[in-house]
Design an enzyme around this catalytic site. Structure first.
Site, PDB file in Angstrom:
ATOM      1  N   TYR A  64      -2.214  17.081  -8.618  1.00  0.00           N
ATOM      2  CA  TYR A  64      -1.708  15.839  -9.218  1.00  0.00           C
ATOM      3  C   TYR A  64      -0.380  16.096  -9.922  1.00  0.00           C
ATOM      4  O   TYR A  64       0.611  15.396  -9.675  1.00  0.00           O
ATOM      5  CB  TYR A  64      -2.754  15.277 -10.201  1.00  0.00           C
ATOM      6  CG  TYR A  64      -2.230  14.193 -11.112  1.00  0.00           C
ATOM      7  CD1 TYR A  64      -1.995  12.908 -10.639  1.00  0.00           C
ATOM      8  CD2 TYR A  64      -1.963  14.458 -12.466  1.00  0.00           C
ATOM      9  CE1 TYR A  64      -1.497  11.912 -11.484  1.00  0.00           C
ATOM     10  CE2 TYR A  64      -1.473  13.478 -13.313  1.00  0.00           C
ATOM     11  CZ  TYR A  64      -1.247  12.206 -12.821  1.00  0.00           C
ATOM     12  OH  TYR A  64      -0.748  11.230 -13.659  1.00  0.00           O
TER      13      TYR A  64
ATOM     14  N   TRP B 114      -2.312  11.069 -21.638  1.00  0.00           N
ATOM     15  CA  TRP B 114      -3.577  10.634 -22.235  1.00  0.00           C
ATOM     16  C   TRP B 114      -3.600   9.106 -22.430  1.00  0.00           C
ATOM     17  O   TRP B 114      -3.841   8.599 -23.529  1.00  0.00           O
ATOM     18  CB  TRP B 114      -3.791  11.324 -23.589  1.00  0.00           C
ATOM     19  CG  TRP B 114      -3.966  12.811 -23.544  1.00  0.00           C
ATOM     20  CD1 TRP B 114      -3.435  13.697 -22.645  1.00  0.00           C
ATOM     21  CD2 TRP B 114      -4.717  13.599 -24.488  1.00  0.00           C
ATOM     22  NE1 TRP B 114      -3.813  14.964 -22.970  1.00  0.00           N
ATOM     23  CE2 TRP B 114      -4.592  14.947 -24.087  1.00  0.00           C
ATOM     24  CE3 TRP B 114      -5.466  13.298 -25.627  1.00  0.00           C
ATOM     25  CZ2 TRP B 114      -5.194  15.991 -24.790  1.00  0.00           C
ATOM     26  CZ3 TRP B 114      -6.063  14.336 -26.324  1.00  0.00           C
ATOM     27  CH2 TRP B 114      -5.934  15.664 -25.901  1.00  0.00           C
TER      28      TRP B 114
ATOM     29  N   ASP C 100       2.652  14.293 -18.509  1.00  0.00           N
ATOM     30  CA  ASP C 100       2.691  15.615 -19.161  1.00  0.00           C
ATOM     31  C   ASP C 100       2.122  16.703 -18.238  1.00  0.00           C
ATOM     32  O   ASP C 100       2.328  17.891 -18.488  1.00  0.00           O
ATOM     33  CB  ASP C 100       1.879  15.581 -20.470  1.00  0.00           C
ATOM     34  CG  ASP C 100       0.415  15.218 -20.259  1.00  0.00           C
ATOM     35  OD1 ASP C 100       0.131  14.380 -19.368  1.00  0.00           O
ATOM     36  OD2 ASP C 100      -0.456  15.759 -20.963  1.00  0.00           O
TER      37      ASP C 100
ATOM     38  N   ASP D 245       0.841  -1.196   0.000  1.00  0.00           N
ATOM     39  CA  ASP D 245       0.000   0.000   0.000  1.00  0.00           C
ATOM     40  C   ASP D 245       0.882   1.253   0.000  1.00  0.00           C
ATOM     41  O   ASP D 245       1.567   1.549   0.976  1.00  0.00           O
ATOM     42  CB  ASP D 245      -0.916  -0.024   1.237  1.00  0.00           C
ATOM     43  CG  ASP D 245      -1.882   1.152   1.242  1.00  0.00           C
ATOM     44  OD1 ASP D 245      -1.783   2.020   0.346  1.00  0.00           O
ATOM     45  OD2 ASP D 245      -2.734   1.199   2.158  1.00  0.00           O
TER      46      ASP D 245
HETATM   47  N1  LIG Z   1      -3.958   7.833 -17.059  1.00  0.00           N
HETATM   48  C1  LIG Z   1      -3.343   8.804 -17.743  1.00  0.00           C
HETATM   49  O1  LIG Z   1      -3.938   9.436 -18.619  1.00  0.00           O
HETATM   50  C2  LIG Z   1      -1.895   9.115 -17.465  1.00  0.00           C
HETATM   51  C3  LIG Z   1      -1.306  10.169 -18.167  1.00  0.00           C
HETATM   52  C4  LIG Z   1       0.041  10.453 -17.946  1.00  0.00           C
HETATM   53  C5  LIG Z   1       0.770   9.704 -17.055  1.00  0.00           C
HETATM   54  N2  LIG Z   1       0.163   8.714 -16.357  1.00  0.00           N
HETATM   55  C6  LIG Z   1       0.966   7.962 -15.386  1.00  0.00           C
HETATM   56  O2  LIG Z   1       1.080   6.647 -15.860  1.00  0.00           O
HETATM   57  C7  LIG Z   1       1.155   5.737 -14.761  1.00  0.00           C
HETATM   58  C8  LIG Z   1       0.129   4.639 -14.937  1.00  0.00           C
HETATM   59  O3  LIG Z   1      -1.156   5.250 -15.004  1.00  0.00           O
HETATM   60  P1  LIG Z   1      -2.464   4.388 -15.287  1.00  0.00           P
HETATM   61  O4  LIG Z   1      -3.292   5.148 -16.238  1.00  0.00           O
HETATM   62  O5  LIG Z   1      -2.108   2.975 -15.557  1.00  0.00           O
HETATM   63  O6  LIG Z   1      -3.139   4.514 -13.852  1.00  0.00           O
HETATM   64  P2  LIG Z   1      -4.318   3.664 -13.199  1.00  0.00           P
HETATM   65  O7  LIG Z   1      -5.007   2.823 -14.207  1.00  0.00           O
HETATM   66  O8  LIG Z   1      -5.093   4.627 -12.369  1.00  0.00           O
HETATM   67  O9  LIG Z   1      -3.513   2.683 -12.240  1.00  0.00           O
HETATM   68  C9  LIG Z   1      -2.843   3.167 -11.126  1.00  0.00           C
HETATM   69  C10 LIG Z   1      -2.497   2.004 -10.242  1.00  0.00           C
HETATM   70  O10 LIG Z   1      -1.933   2.527  -9.041  1.00  0.00           O
HETATM   71  C11 LIG Z   1      -2.498   1.804  -7.989  1.00  0.00           C
HETATM   72  N3  LIG Z   1      -2.550   2.526  -6.728  1.00  0.00           N
HETATM   73  C12 LIG Z   1      -3.213   3.678  -6.463  1.00  0.00           C
HETATM   74  N4  LIG Z   1      -3.109   3.956  -5.153  1.00  0.00           N
HETATM   75  C13 LIG Z   1      -2.355   2.974  -4.596  1.00  0.00           C
HETATM   76  C14 LIG Z   1      -1.900   2.699  -3.292  1.00  0.00           C
HETATM   77  N5  LIG Z   1      -2.213   3.491  -2.267  1.00  0.00           N
HETATM   78  N6  LIG Z   1      -1.143   1.596  -3.102  1.00  0.00           N
HETATM   79  C15 LIG Z   1      -0.827   0.766  -4.108  1.00  0.00           C
HETATM   80  N7  LIG Z   1      -1.244   0.971  -5.374  1.00  0.00           N
HETATM   81  C16 LIG Z   1      -1.999   2.057  -5.616  1.00  0.00           C
HETATM   82  C17 LIG Z   1      -3.904   1.498  -8.427  1.00  0.00           C
HETATM   83  O11 LIG Z   1      -4.385   0.436  -7.646  1.00  0.00           O
HETATM   84  P3  LIG Z   1      -5.964   0.140  -7.536  1.00  0.00           P
HETATM   85  O12 LIG Z   1      -6.290  -0.527  -8.840  1.00  0.00           O
HETATM   86  O13 LIG Z   1      -6.059  -0.744  -6.348  1.00  0.00           O
HETATM   87  O14 LIG Z   1      -6.627   1.462  -7.355  1.00  0.00           O
HETATM   88  C18 LIG Z   1      -3.702   1.142  -9.880  1.00  0.00           C
HETATM   89  O15 LIG Z   1      -3.365  -0.207 -10.041  1.00  0.00           O
HETATM   90  C19 LIG Z   1       0.999   6.599 -13.510  1.00  0.00           C
HETATM   91  O16 LIG Z   1       2.275   6.912 -13.009  1.00  0.00           O
HETATM   92  C20 LIG Z   1       0.341   7.860 -14.018  1.00  0.00           C
HETATM   93  O17 LIG Z   1       0.660   8.969 -13.203  1.00  0.00           O
HETATM   94  C21 LIG Z   1      -1.147   8.388 -16.560  1.00  0.00           C
END
Ligand SMILES: NC(=O)c1ccc[n+]([C@@H]2O[C@H](COP(=O)([O-])OP(=O)(O)OC[C@H]3O[C@@H](n4cnc5c(N)ncnc54)[C@H](OP(=O)(O)O)[C@@H]3O)[C@@H](O)[C@H]2O)c1
Length: 286
Positions: free
Chosen positions: A125, A150, A102, A36
């Site tokens: 964020y 994105w 980004d 966690d």
């Molecule tokens: N989504 C976008 O558009 C975007 C854009 C730019 C960069 N990013 C970056 O890309 C990366 C991956 O993003 P994603 O879209 O795959 O995100 P996501 O689908 O929201 O997945 C995030 C993961 O982090 C886990 N998490 C959140 N809180 C946690 C905690 N307290 N302890 C352990 N795990 C935790 C979540 O677990 P649960 O499933 O249990 O909640 C989930 O598995 C991140 O670093 C994000 O900042 C994302």
């Protein structure tokens, strides 16, 4: 070579883990139940105990709007736990690839953001992710920081799935056309991550698909391609609206196209245009 993927239940973590395992790599995923991140004091030890050669840190607090009210939690996960992940990797003598965003940029530029452009996040964020990057660099100067944007894919929640759901329910969709960037398909990001690991890279890198789009352009393509492929689409079209018509708690960069110049030099293939990858993703989930 053992590869540990955090956020293994998330969009990118899941895609990457499945891709690595399908390629025969020794890859293990870790999720919230096992580690966690909101309790950073336990994280370094948990990561070190895995003894991985590479840790790909995909887990993050990703709720951009909610972060405005859950500031402390966002910083704990995106900055403090990121630092702890780096400390764990340092203790076990492995390498770290940390995923960032980004949203560390303010979007005031009109040419693609390069890796060394100045950060100026507009919201909690983005600020928490920017401070997370810096914490990782302090602990592990040779870490890879991979910024993307994105993000969408077959696993988890994202804009593509939301648009498909709304298109099946509503006559018309309204989507902002004054926020511009580039979508990134998780399968293409995962391929780029494998290339970075394979090359033993370090430092900061940008990756999205090629091309430029507003959220409106993206939505139009989702509906158009979705209709062609046989998804249930009731909506007759998408109406472009200004951000001022769709206020959100967090301010977003109006223009956040990332330059891929650096990573193009590392990849042995062309980066697909976002429309091409969107079509592949839609075929995958159909
Ligand atoms: N989504 C976008 O558009 C975007 C854009 C730019 C960069 N990013 C970056 O890309 C990366 C991956 O993003 P994603 O879209 O795959 O995100 P996501 O689908 O929201 O997945 C995030 C993961 O982090 C886990 N998490 C959140 N809180 C946690 C905690 N307290 N302890 C352990 N795990 C935790 C979540 O677990 P649960 O499933 O249990 O909640 C989930 O598995 C991140 O670093 C994000 O900042 C994302």
């Amino acid at each position: 070579m053992k590869i540990l993927v955090t956020g293994a239940a998330g969009q990118l973590g899941r895609e990457l883990l499945l891709m690595l395992q399908a390629a025969g790599e020794e890859a293990v995923g870790i999720d919230r139940a096992e580690l966690d991140l909101s309790r950073p004091e336990r994280v370094a030890e948990g990561i070190a105990a895995q003894g991985a050669d590479w840790v790909i840190h995909c887990a993050a607090y990703t709720q951009v709007d909610k972060a405005e009210e859950e500031r402390e939690l966002a910083f704990r996960i995106n900055r403090d736990a990121a630092r702890a992940v780096a400390q764990g990797v340092r203790a076990s003598g492995g390498r770290l690839l940390h995923v960032s965003t980004d949203f560390i940029f303010d979007g005031a530029q009109s040419r693609p953001y390069r890796e060394d452009d100045a950060a100026n996040p507009l919201g909690v964020y983005g600020q928490s992710k920017w401070e997370g990057e810096q914490a990782v660099r302090e602990v592990l100067p040779e870490a890879v920081i991979l910024r993307t944007a994105w993000v969408y894919g077959a696993h988890g929640h994202n804009f593509v799935k939301t648009m498909l759901r709304l298109a099946a329910e509503r006559e018309e969709l309204r989507v902002v056309d004054d926020q511009v960037g580039t979508p990134a398909w998780t399968a293409d990001i995962a391929t780029a991550i494998r290339a970075l690991i394979g090359a033993g890279a370090s430092g900061t890198w940008h990756f999205t698909n090629e091309g430029v789009a507003s959220w409106y352009d993206f939505a139009e393509s989702i509906l158009g391609l979705g209709r062609e492929l046989g998804f249930p689409v009731k909506a007759r079209g998408v109406r472009p609206i200004p951000t001022s018509d769709f206020p959100t708690p967090a301010k977003r960069p109006p223009w956040s196209v990332l330059s891929k110049r650096k990573i193009r030099g590392l990849l042995d293939h062309d980066i697909p245009h976002w429309r091409q990858s969107l079509e592949r993703m839609l075929k995958e989930i159909l």
